[in-house]
Motif scaffolding. Structure first.
Motif, PDB file in Angstrom:
ATOM      1  N   LEU A 143      90.884 -78.461 -31.819  1.00  0.00           N
ATOM      2  CA  LEU A 143      89.593 -78.785 -31.212  1.00  0.00           C
ATOM      3  C   LEU A 143      89.711 -79.283 -29.772  1.00  0.00           C
ATOM      4  N   PRO A 144      90.615 -80.239 -29.446  1.00  0.00           N
ATOM      5  CA  PRO A 144      90.726 -80.660 -28.034  1.00  0.00           C
ATOM      6  C   PRO A 144      91.097 -79.521 -27.098  1.00  0.00           C
ATOM      7  N   ILE A 145      91.970 -78.611 -27.563  1.00  0.00           N
ATOM      8  CA  ILE A 145      92.364 -77.478 -26.724  1.00  0.00           C
ATOM      9  C   ILE A 145      91.177 -76.543 -26.502  1.00  0.00           C
ATOM     10  N   LEU A 146      90.398 -76.307 -27.558  1.00  0.00           N
ATOM     11  CA  LEU A 146      89.217 -75.455 -27.421  1.00  0.00           C
ATOM     12  C   LEU A 146      88.197 -76.075 -26.478  1.00  0.00           C
ATOM     13  N   ILE A 147      88.045 -77.392 -26.538  1.00  0.00           N
ATOM     14  CA  ILE A 147      87.111 -78.069 -25.630  1.00  0.00           C
ATOM     15  C   ILE A 147      87.547 -77.878 -24.181  1.00  0.00           C
ATOM     16  N   ILE A 148      88.855 -78.014 -23.923  1.00  0.00           N
ATOM     17  CA  ILE A 148      89.369 -77.804 -22.567  1.00  0.00           C
ATOM     18  C   ILE A 148      89.085 -76.374 -22.103  1.00  0.00           C
ATOM     19  N   ILE A 149      89.365 -75.399 -22.969  1.00  0.00           N
ATOM     20  CA  ILE A 149      89.201 -73.995 -22.589  1.00  0.00           C
ATOM     21  C   ILE A 149      87.737 -73.684 -22.290  1.00  0.00           C
ATOM     22  N   PHE A 150      86.837 -74.051 -23.192  1.00  0.00           N
ATOM     23  CA  PHE A 150      85.433 -73.690 -23.017  1.00  0.00           C
ATOM     24  C   PHE A 150      84.778 -74.481 -21.890  1.00  0.00           C
ATOM     25  N   THR A 151      85.171 -75.756 -21.730  1.00  0.00           N
ATOM     26  CA  THR A 151      84.592 -76.557 -20.652  1.00  0.00           C
ATOM     27  C   THR A 151      84.993 -76.017 -19.284  1.00  0.00           C
ATOM     28  N   ALA A 152      86.204 -75.461 -19.193  1.00  0.00           N
ATOM     29  CA  ALA A 152      86.670 -74.910 -17.921  1.00  0.00           C
ATOM     30  C   ALA A 152      85.814 -73.745 -17.455  1.00  0.00           C
ATOM     31  N   PHE A 153      85.140 -73.074 -18.388  1.00  0.00           N
ATOM     32  CA  PHE A 153      84.311 -71.911 -18.029  1.00  0.00           C
ATOM     33  C   PHE A 153      82.821 -72.237 -18.031  1.00  0.00           C
ATOM     34  N   LYS A 154      82.454 -73.512 -18.109  1.00  0.00           N
ATOM     35  CA  LYS A 154      81.047 -73.910 -18.098  1.00  0.00           C
ATOM     36  C   LYS A 154      80.589 -74.262 -16.686  1.00  0.00           C
ATOM     37  N   PRO A 155      79.359 -73.942 -16.319  1.00  0.00           N
ATOM     38  CA  PRO A 155      78.824 -74.462 -15.052  1.00  0.00           C
ATOM     39  C   PRO A 155      78.578 -75.961 -15.163  1.00  0.00           C
ATOM     40  N   THR A 156      78.436 -76.611 -14.030  1.00  0.00           N
ATOM     41  CA  THR A 156      78.302 -78.077 -14.010  1.00  0.00           C
ATOM     42  C   THR A 156      77.123 -78.555 -14.838  1.00  0.00           C
ATOM     43  N   ALA A 157      76.010 -77.833 -14.798  1.00  0.00           N
ATOM     44  CA  ALA A 157      74.821 -78.251 -15.541  1.00  0.00           C
ATOM     45  C   ALA A 157      75.088 -78.298 -17.038  1.00  0.00           C
ATOM     46  N   GLU A 158      75.834 -77.345 -17.552  1.00  0.00           N
ATOM     47  CA  GLU A 158      76.139 -77.334 -18.986  1.00  0.00           C
ATOM     48  C   GLU A 158      77.174 -78.394 -19.342  1.00  0.00           C
ATOM     49  N   VAL A 159      78.098 -78.657 -18.438  1.00  0.00           N
ATOM     50  CA  VAL A 159      79.106 -79.691 -18.710  1.00  0.00           C
ATOM     51  C   VAL A 159      78.446 -81.047 -18.880  1.00  0.00           C
ATOM     52  N   ASN A 160      77.430 -81.334 -18.053  1.00  0.00           N
ATOM     53  CA  ASN A 160      76.762 -82.640 -18.083  1.00  0.00           C
ATOM     54  C   ASN A 160      75.552 -82.676 -19.010  1.00  0.00           C
ATOM     55  N   ALA A 161      75.265 -81.563 -19.704  1.00  0.00           N
ATOM     56  CA  ALA A 161      74.085 -81.508 -20.564  1.00  0.00           C
ATOM     57  C   ALA A 161      74.282 -82.356 -21.814  1.00  0.00           C
ATOM     58  N   PHE A 162      73.171 -82.864 -22.327  1.00  0.00           N
ATOM     59  CA  PHE A 162      73.200 -83.625 -23.587  1.00  0.00           C
ATOM     60  C   PHE A 162      72.086 -83.098 -24.492  1.00  0.00           C
ATOM     61  N   PRO A 163      72.391 -82.818 -25.747  1.00  0.00           N
ATOM     62  CA  PRO A 163      73.701 -82.949 -26.411  1.00  0.00           C
ATOM     63  C   PRO A 163      74.673 -81.878 -25.930  1.00  0.00           C
ATOM     64  N   PRO A 164      75.964 -82.187 -25.966  1.00  0.00           N
ATOM     65  CA  PRO A 164      76.963 -81.219 -25.488  1.00  0.00           C
ATOM     66  C   PRO A 164      77.089 -80.043 -26.454  1.00  0.00           C
ATOM     67  N   THR A 165      77.541 -78.933 -25.921  1.00  0.00           N
ATOM     68  CA  THR A 165      77.793 -77.735 -26.723  1.00  0.00           C
ATOM     69  C   THR A 165      79.254 -77.326 -26.555  1.00  0.00           C
ATOM     70  N   LEU A 166      79.747 -76.626 -27.557  1.00  0.00           N
ATOM     71  CA  LEU A 166      81.140 -76.190 -27.485  1.00  0.00           C
ATOM     72  C   LEU A 166      81.271 -74.930 -26.647  1.00  0.00           C
ATOM     73  N   LEU A 167      80.502 -73.912 -26.961  1.00  0.00           N
ATOM     74  CA  LEU A 167      80.577 -72.656 -26.242  1.00  0.00           C
ATOM     75  C   LEU A 167      79.643 -72.671 -25.034  1.00  0.00           C
ATOM     76  N   PRO A 168      80.077 -72.150 -23.907  1.00  0.00           N
ATOM     77  CA  PRO A 168      79.194 -72.078 -22.739  1.00  0.00           C
ATOM     78  C   PRO A 168      78.148 -70.983 -22.909  1.00  0.00           C
ATOM     79  N   ASP A 169      76.933 -71.263 -22.431  1.00  0.00           N
ATOM     80  CA  ASP A 169      75.887 -70.240 -22.436  1.00  0.00           C
ATOM     81  C   ASP A 169      76.084 -69.256 -21.288  1.00  0.00           C
ATOM     82  N   ASN A 170      76.540 -69.776 -20.161  1.00  0.00           N
ATOM     83  CA  ASN A 170      76.782 -68.950 -18.986  1.00  0.00           C
ATOM     84  C   ASN A 170      78.229 -69.137 -18.545  1.00  0.00           C
TER      85      ASN A 170
END
Length: 280
Positions: free
Chosen positions: A30-57
């Protein structure tokens, strides 16, 4: 218990073990997946609440920014030179010291071994200031020599290799000496080829520990161009302590990739060397 009931019980037990292993594996990944998916998220999705695992964009903006904000290619090179240089030096000096302690009889050997083991109980932070003063007096601050030389040998590596060398049969080097081999020939042609599993294990530990080290590069370098990946990521903190987590995760993902590749390349060699130890 009948045969049918026993089979059902064994099947249920296997299902439970499989489920437990699957849950444990998911928790580790899970921590590795969070790192991978967060690296491909735009800033708005990274700071969104509630957080999501997979990026929408999906985006590569975080990777582009980390190379724009930092001399990241140079930091990667510095990390390879630092971790690789320490690893090579440690394998050379630790193996030489371990061989002397394991296979050569000399006065004071036991006292020296006890001193090396006792030094493991001293936290390296306690020696950080005098080591830095010595490096500064030599003019090695902001140099690879200052990063590598103080870690060129390690008490744990010496003790680890010494214990492995002791476990090797004495008949191997005794046969070589009967054939006229010198001490150096015994070390290089008999002991080291049979110690490949221990050497690879020590190499992995040493490289990973130094690759991930943050405090050491921060202390011994104060120029951005001489930093490593770990020390460079600390520079991403913006005004007011705001951390661009997407960019940080992109840098962390890049930092993890060399370790994963190294492990994949070494693991087969490691298994083969374990299987052939003592028969070379």
């Amino acid at each position: 218990m009948s045969v049918g009931n026993r089979r059902r019980s064994d099947f249920a037990l296997r299902i439970l073990w499989s489920a437990a292993l699957a849950i444990g594996t998911a928790a580790l990944l899970l921590p590795i997946l969070i790192i991978i998916f967060t690296a491909f998220k735009p800033t708005a999705e990274v700071n969104a609440f509630p957080p999501t695992l997979l990026p929408d964009n999906w985006t590569l903006a975080n990777f582009e920014r980390i190379f724009a904000d930092l001399p990241f290619a140079r930091l990667i090179l510095n990390s390879f030179v630092f971790a690789g240089g320490v690893t090579i030096c440690a394998l050379i000096f630790d193996s030489l010291a371990a061989y002397a302690l394991a296979r050569i009889d000399f006065r004071g050997k036991r006292v020296l071994l006890i001193a090396i083991i006792a030094s493991l109980m001293i936290p390296f932070q306690a020696t950080l200031i005098p080591v830095y003063q010595l490096v500064a007096d030599l003019g090695w601050v902001n140099t690879f020599a200052g990063l590598i030389a103080p870690r060129a040998a390690d008490a744990f590596g010496i003790f680890f290799l010494r214990q492995f060398f002791v476990s090797l049969p004495r008949d191997l080097d005794n046969a070589a000496r009967i054939d006229g081999a010198s001490e150096w020939r015994v070390f290089t042609s008999v002991i080291l080829p049979n110690a490949v599993p221990a050497l690879l294990t020590l190499a992995i530990f040493t490289f990973v520990n130094n690759w991930n080290d943050l405090l050491w590069p921060l202390i011994f370098t104060n120029e951005q161009e001489m930093g490593t990946i770990t020390s460079g990521l600390t520079l991403l903190t913006g005004p007011g302590g705001i951390i661009p987590y997407g960019v940080m995760m992109a840098g962390s993902l890049i930092a993890v990739l060399p370790l994963a590749v190294m492990f994949l390349l070494i693991q087969r060699r490691f298994i083969e060397s374990v299987a052939t130890t003592g028969i070379k």
